[in-house]
Structure formats: C-alpha cells, structure tokens
Design a protein around this motif. Structure first.
Motif, PDB file in Angstrom:
ATOM      1  N   UNK A  61       0.952  -1.274   0.081  1.00  0.00           N
ATOM      2  CA  UNK A  61      -0.035  -0.166  -0.115  1.00  0.00           C
ATOM      3  C   UNK A  61       0.739   1.274  -0.232  1.00  0.00           C
ATOM      4  N   UNK A  62       2.015   1.319   0.671  1.00  0.00           N
ATOM      5  CA  UNK A  62       2.921   2.410   0.524  1.00  0.00           C
ATOM      6  C   UNK A  62       3.636   2.711  -0.772  1.00  0.00           C
ATOM      7  N   UNK A  63       3.910   1.410  -1.394  1.00  0.00           N
ATOM      8  CA  UNK A  63       4.605   1.378  -2.599  1.00  0.00           C
ATOM      9  C   UNK A  63       3.899   1.664  -3.701  1.00  0.00           C
ATOM     10  N   UNK A  64       2.695   1.010  -3.881  1.00  0.00           N
ATOM     11  CA  UNK A  64       1.966   1.202  -5.183  1.00  0.00           C
ATOM     12  C   UNK A  64       0.482   1.422  -4.379  1.00  0.00           C
ATOM     13  N   UNK A  65      -0.188   2.435  -4.162  1.00  0.00           N
ATOM     14  CA  UNK A  65      -1.136   2.785  -3.526  1.00  0.00           C
ATOM     15  C   UNK A  65      -2.386   2.815  -4.338  1.00  0.00           C
ATOM     16  N   UNK A  66      -2.308   3.214  -5.485  1.00  0.00           N
ATOM     17  CA  UNK A  66      -3.720   3.039  -6.455  1.00  0.00           C
ATOM     18  C   UNK A  66      -3.700   1.574  -6.897  1.00  0.00           C
ATOM     19  N   UNK A  67      -2.665   0.866  -7.110  1.00  0.00           N
ATOM     20  CA  UNK A  67      -2.800  -0.397  -7.672  1.00  0.00           C
ATOM     21  C   UNK A  67      -3.283  -1.225  -6.609  1.00  0.00           C
ATOM     22  N   UNK A  68      -2.655  -1.037  -5.210  1.00  0.00           N
ATOM     23  CA  UNK A  68      -3.403  -1.919  -4.173  1.00  0.00           C
ATOM     24  C   UNK A  68      -4.875  -1.759  -3.896  1.00  0.00           C
ATOM     25  N   UNK A  69      -5.038  -0.382  -3.952  1.00  0.00           N
ATOM     26  CA  UNK A  69      -6.616  -0.043  -3.545  1.00  0.00           C
ATOM     27  C   UNK A  69      -7.520  -0.568  -4.627  1.00  0.00           C
ATOM     28  N   UNK A  70      -7.083  -0.662  -6.065  1.00  0.00           N
ATOM     29  CA  UNK A  70      -8.113  -1.257  -7.029  1.00  0.00           C
ATOM     30  C   UNK A  70      -8.036  -2.729  -6.886  1.00  0.00           C
ATOM     31  N   UNK A  71      -6.957  -3.359  -6.315  1.00  0.00           N
ATOM     32  CA  UNK A  71      -6.905  -4.747  -6.246  1.00  0.00           C
ATOM     33  C   UNK A  71      -7.896  -5.157  -5.188  1.00  0.00           C
ATOM     34  N   UNK A  72      -8.000  -4.327  -3.952  1.00  0.00           N
ATOM     35  CA  UNK A  72      -8.874  -4.403  -2.911  1.00  0.00           C
ATOM     36  C   UNK A  72     -10.151  -4.401  -3.290  1.00  0.00           C
ATOM     37  N   UNK A  73     -10.521  -3.192  -3.839  1.00  0.00           N
ATOM     38  CA  UNK A  73     -11.849  -2.550  -4.443  1.00  0.00           C
ATOM     39  C   UNK A  73     -12.576  -3.734  -5.026  1.00  0.00           C
ATOM     40  N   UNK A  74     -11.820  -4.130  -6.034  1.00  0.00           N
ATOM     41  CA  UNK A  74     -12.178  -5.226  -7.047  1.00  0.00           C
ATOM     42  C   UNK A  74     -12.594  -6.652  -6.301  1.00  0.00           C
ATOM     43  N   UNK A  75     -11.684  -6.946  -5.496  1.00  0.00           N
ATOM     44  CA  UNK A  75     -12.126  -8.069  -4.406  1.00  0.00           C
ATOM     45  C   UNK A  75     -13.183  -8.026  -3.804  1.00  0.00           C
ATOM     46  N   UNK A  76     -13.258  -7.089  -3.001  1.00  0.00           N
ATOM     47  CA  UNK A  76     -14.416  -6.684  -2.178  1.00  0.00           C
ATOM     48  C   UNK A  76     -15.625  -6.559  -3.152  1.00  0.00           C
ATOM     49  N   UNK A  77     -15.659  -6.241  -4.160  1.00  0.00           N
ATOM     50  CA  UNK A  77     -16.813  -5.945  -5.116  1.00  0.00           C
ATOM     51  C   UNK A  77     -17.048  -7.308  -6.049  1.00  0.00           C
ATOM     52  N   UNK A  78     -16.381  -7.965  -5.888  1.00  0.00           N
ATOM     53  CA  UNK A  78     -16.215  -9.329  -6.695  1.00  0.00           C
ATOM     54  C   UNK A  78     -16.406  -9.073  -8.281  1.00  0.00           C
ATOM     55  N   UNK A  79     -15.745  -8.244  -8.458  1.00  0.00           N
ATOM     56  CA  UNK A  79     -15.333  -8.074 -10.047  1.00  0.00           C
ATOM     57  C   UNK A  79     -13.975  -7.831 -10.589  1.00  0.00           C
ATOM     58  N   UNK A  80     -14.069  -8.092 -11.674  1.00  0.00           N
ATOM     59  CA  UNK A  80     -12.608  -8.465 -12.316  1.00  0.00           C
ATOM     60  C   UNK A  80     -11.744  -7.255 -12.135  1.00  0.00           C
ATOM     61  N   UNK A  81     -10.677  -7.628 -12.163  1.00  0.00           N
ATOM     62  CA  UNK A  81      -9.541  -6.334 -12.382  1.00  0.00           C
ATOM     63  C   UNK A  81      -9.768  -5.833 -13.890  1.00  0.00           C
ATOM     64  N   UNK A  82      -9.344  -4.808 -13.851  1.00  0.00           N
ATOM     65  CA  UNK A  82      -9.622  -4.015 -15.389  1.00  0.00           C
ATOM     66  C   UNK A  82      -8.651  -4.654 -16.091  1.00  0.00           C
TER      67      UNK A  82
END
Length: 86
Positions: A61-82
């Motif tokens: 999260x400190x190294x790649x905040x945008x990517x880690x946020x999208x990974x977590x957001x997609x997982x919790x929403x049960x939606x595929x990563x872009x």
C-alpha cells in the motif's frame, strides 16, 4: 513482484499446489484499461485470485497505493480487475 523474500514465482508455485480449478488464465491488468500494465492476475474457483503488482513488495500500500486500492476494491466488489486492451 519484486519482493526477494517471497517472489511471485514461489507464490505461483504455492497457488498451483492448492489444486484449484483455473477459471481465467494469467492476464495483464491495468488501472486505466489501455496505457500501462500494473500487474497480472489468474482467477481460480472458490473466489481465489493470484495477483501480482509490478514493483510491489511487502509494503504494497505504501509502494503502489493506487494499484493496491484497485486490487482490494475489485476483490471486495467481486468484480474482475480491469483488463489491459492496448
């Protein structure tokens, strides 16, 4: 995928040993859909994903905040990563 302690090759081997059924083959994913590959993902049954983030490590999260946020957001929403579509 740059963590020398637990690199993506070791993690991928461990995931393969779980014996899960692959639902979606290894593919690139991105934050914007077209410009830059952020990492790679393989989807398995039982809602299990193997995800890498380029340049990431234990402190993701400190190294790649945008990517880690999208990974977590997609997982919790049960939606595929872009998907990456050049």
């Amino acid at each position: 995928d740059t963590d020398p302690t637990l690199n993506s090759f070791i993690a991928e081997w461990w995931v393969n040993e779980l014996g899960l059924t692959e639902l979606e083959a290894w593919r690139p994913w991105t934050l914007d859909g077209k410009k830059k590959v952020v990492g790679y993902v393989t989807s398995y049954d039982k809602n299990f994903w193997f995800v890498t983030i380029r340049g990431g490590g234990h402190m993701l999260p400190g190294m790649k905040p945008a990517a880690s946020f999208e990974m977590l957001r997609s997982f919790l929403a049960n939606s595929a990563l872009p998907s990456f579509a050049p």
